[in-house]
Design a protein around this motif. Structure first.
Motif, short mmCIF file in Angstrom:
data_model
loop_
_atom_site.label_atom_id
_atom_site.label_comp_id
_atom_site.label_asym_id
_atom_site.label_seq_id
_atom_site.Cartn_x
_atom_site.Cartn_y
_atom_site.Cartn_z
N VAL A 13 -79.80 38.34 1.01
CA VAL A 13 -79.55 36.90 0.96
C VAL A 13 -78.35 36.59 0.07
N VAL A 14 -78.26 37.26 -1.07
CA VAL A 14 -77.11 37.05 -1.97
C VAL A 14 -75.81 37.47 -1.30
N LEU A 15 -75.84 38.62 -0.59
CA LEU A 15 -74.64 39.06 0.13
C LEU A 15 -74.24 38.07 1.22
N ALA A 16 -75.23 37.51 1.92
CA ALA A 16 -74.92 36.53 2.96
C ALA A 16 -74.27 35.29 2.36
N LEU A 17 -74.81 34.82 1.24
CA LEU A 17 -74.21 33.66 0.57
C LEU A 17 -72.80 33.98 0.08
N ALA A 18 -72.60 35.22 -0.42
CA ALA A 18 -71.27 35.62 -0.87
C ALA A 18 -70.28 35.65 0.29
N CYS A 19 -70.73 36.13 1.46
CA CYS A 19 -69.85 36.15 2.63
C CYS A 19 -69.46 34.75 3.07
N VAL A 20 -70.44 33.83 3.04
CA VAL A 20 -70.13 32.44 3.40
C VAL A 20 -69.12 31.86 2.42
N ALA A 21 -69.34 32.08 1.12
CA ALA A 21 -68.41 31.55 0.11
C ALA A 21 -67.02 32.15 0.27
N ALA A 22 -66.97 33.47 0.54
CA ALA A 22 -65.66 34.12 0.70
C ALA A 22 -64.93 33.59 1.93
N THR A 23 -65.66 33.35 3.00
CA THR A 23 -65.05 32.82 4.21
C THR A 23 -64.45 31.43 3.96
N VAL A 24 -65.23 30.58 3.28
CA VAL A 24 -64.73 29.24 2.96
C VAL A 24 -63.50 29.32 2.08
N TRP A 25 -63.51 30.23 1.09
CA TRP A 25 -62.39 30.35 0.14
C TRP A 25 -61.14 30.89 0.83
N LEU A 26 -61.31 31.87 1.73
CA LEU A 26 -60.15 32.52 2.34
C LEU A 26 -59.66 31.84 3.61
N TRP A 27 -60.44 30.89 4.13
CA TRP A 27 -60.09 30.30 5.42
C TRP A 27 -58.69 29.67 5.45
N PRO A 28 -58.26 28.95 4.39
CA PRO A 28 -56.90 28.39 4.44
C PRO A 28 -55.82 29.46 4.60
N ARG A 29 -56.02 30.61 3.97
CA ARG A 29 -55.04 31.69 4.09
C ARG A 29 -55.08 32.31 5.48
N LEU A 30 -56.25 32.26 6.11
CA LEU A 30 -56.38 32.86 7.43
C LEU A 30 -56.02 31.90 8.56
N SER A 31 -55.65 30.66 8.20
CA SER A 31 -55.38 29.66 9.23
C SER A 31 -53.94 29.73 9.75
N ARG A 32 -53.16 30.65 9.20
CA ARG A 32 -51.79 30.79 9.67
C ARG A 32 -51.77 31.41 11.07
N SER A 33 -50.63 31.29 11.72
CA SER A 33 -50.47 31.89 13.03
C SER A 33 -50.15 33.38 12.87
N GLY A 34 -50.32 34.10 13.91
CA GLY A 34 -50.04 35.54 13.87
C GLY A 34 -51.28 36.35 14.17
N VAL A 35 -51.05 37.58 14.63
CA VAL A 35 -52.15 38.46 15.03
C VAL A 35 -53.05 38.78 13.84
N ARG A 36 -52.47 39.07 12.68
CA ARG A 36 -53.28 39.45 11.52
C ARG A 36 -54.19 38.31 11.08
N SER A 37 -53.69 37.09 11.13
CA SER A 37 -54.51 35.94 10.75
C SER A 37 -55.66 35.73 11.73
N VAL A 38 -55.37 35.87 13.02
CA VAL A 38 -56.41 35.71 14.03
C VAL A 38 -57.50 36.76 13.85
N LEU A 39 -57.07 38.03 13.68
CA LEU A 39 -58.05 39.09 13.46
C LEU A 39 -58.84 38.86 12.18
N GLY A 40 -58.19 38.33 11.16
CA GLY A 40 -58.89 38.03 9.90
C GLY A 40 -59.96 36.97 10.08
N ARG A 41 -59.62 35.93 10.86
CA ARG A 41 -60.61 34.88 11.12
C ARG A 41 -61.80 35.43 11.90
#
Length: 434
Positions: A13-41
């Motif tokens: 449960v803690v790992l799941a919450l950490a993954c959700v938090a990390a996704t929210v935190w990193l999402w702006p950086r992953l919103s760029r265009s490009g193959v790497r950003s799409v794969l990251g999302r």
């Protein structure tokens, strides 16, 4: 960490919450265009979803106990260790055991159950976490075994104890019996108060092939659940514990589908179980989405299904010499009509008692009201076996051997706690005699 351990559940449960938090935190950086950003999302979404699904799956399995261990989940049942729990901790070689095995297991959630006895076993009793392995069926079922304090006391060292096989509903498991119904806790209090004779209680789930609901049926070409409950489990318990050999010492007890199983086991196998308790159980078994095909196709399948209809059995077959207690409610329980039909259809030598509440639904709130009087009732049906370990002198020619205890009379040795009728708590519900 065990599959059902609380530490594993919390960690995931803690790992799941950490993954959700990390996704929210990193999402702006992953919103760029490009193959790497799409794969990251995509990667962030997949990892987050998997972590959430794993957390939910562990929580559901912890509540309903579809799988009790990693080996069971991965299908490695045949790699289980070959030690056998004997008489509260002694072990014997697998080669010395015939018919079944009882193996010590991890907590299986027992560490999360409240109100379990604490103190010396000869004062308060003991609850063991085990795995019951069937030699015939190759099935492995998790279980809790309650041993009363008398089991460990010197004056009872040569006594074999009566047995209640208590079966949970489906989907559900042994945790529900120990935590929600408080079976070992209630039994300990009743024995201490002299309202129940010392009894070994084995708590199991109804299915032997989770997540499929096997309904205590021998499925053609599939899981042999009835064989497990009528042959493997009794043999395993007799090989590992000091329990009665005679059917008069054995009773089945259950709620919901576990109650259905209890009635089926006793009425179809009266030479194994001589009494049954059914709290909100059904009186016939039918296929559904959780069971799959239990009886097979064609006329043979229809015949097998009919033979698992208890109302049909009472009408068309000789009544077995068993006693049964059925519980239902006038309002809130769908089985009330069939329960009354079952009570009125019973005929000698079978006897049926009942607990009929004015109202109650298909849930633990209702069953908690019924479990104490039901435990008292079944205790009165079981015989306290005589000293079967003593060496008996051969009978002289021409003499008549003494009669064995009559099943259902609940006889006990002179040093066993007696339960006087005046001490027994009267059920506040209506009771009728079938």
């Amino acid at each position: 960490m065990g599959l059902t351990s609380q530490s594993l559940e919390i960690t995931v449960v803690v790992l799941a919450l950490a993954c959700v938090a990390a996704t929210v935190w990193l999402w702006p950086r992953l919103s760029r265009s490009g193959v790497r950003s799409v794969l990251g999302r995509l990667g962030a979404i997949v990892v987050t979803q998997l972590s959430i699904v794993c957390a939910l799956a562990l929580a559901v399995n912890s509540s309903f106990e579809f799988y009790g261990s990693w080996d069971e989940l991965l299908g490695n049942n045949e790699q289980a260790p070959v030690s056998v729990s004997q008489n509260g901790g002694q072990y014997a070689s697998i080669g010395n055991i015939k018919g079944g095995l009882v193996q010590p297991a991890g907590p299986q959630g027992l560490d999360r159950v409240t109100g379990l006895p604490k103190g010396p076993a000869d004062k308060v009793g003991k609850v063991e976490s085990v795995r019951i392995i069937g030699r015939r069926t190759r099935a492995i079922n998790p279980g809790f075994v309650y041993l009363p304090p008398q089991y460990f006391q010197q004056q009872f060292r040569r006594q074999r104890f009566p047995v209640m096989v208590v079966i949970s509903g489906y989907p559900g498991g042994i945790m529900n019996l120990a935590q929600h119904l408080q079976v070992p806790q209630n039994a300990g209090r009743l024995i201490a108060q002299g309202r129940m004779q010392p009894t070994v209680i084995v708590m199991v789930r109804p299915t032997i092939a989770p997540p499929r609901d096997t309904e205590c049926v021998d499925v053609p070409g599939g899981p042999q659940a009835e064989t497990f409950f009528t042959k493997d489990l009794p043999d395993a318990m007799k090989s590992a514990y000091r329990v009665g050999r005679d059917p008069s010492a054995w009773g089945a007890f259950g709620y919901s589908s576990g109650g259905t199983c209890s009635l089926q086991l006793a009425m179809r196998n009266p030479k194994v179980y001589t009494s049954a308790v059914s709290l909100s159980g059904d009186y016939r078994i039918k296929d559904d989405l959780t069971t799959g095909s239990l009886f097979g196709p064609g006329l043979a399948g229809a015949k097998r299904e009919r033979e698992h209809d208890l109302l049909w059995r009472l009408k068309h077959l000789p009544a077995p010499q068993v006693s049964a207690l059925v519980a239902s409610s006038r309002q809130g329980e769908q089985d009330y009509g069939d329960t009354m039909k079952f009570i009125h259809a019973a005929k000698p030598p079978m006897t049926v008692d009942s607990i009929i509440l004015p109202r109650g639904s298909h849930q633990f709130t209702t069953w908690r009201r019924e479990v104490v009087p039901a435990l008292e009732w079944q205790s009165q049906q079981l015989t306290f076996p005589q000293d079967t370990e003593a060496v008996k002198p051969p009978a002289k020619p021409g003499t008549v051997p003494p009669k064995s205890p009559v099943p259902g009379q609940g006889t006990a040795p002179s040093n066993a706690p007696a339960a006087s009728p005046g001490e027994r708590k009267r059920v506040e519900a209506e009771q009728s005699r079938g």
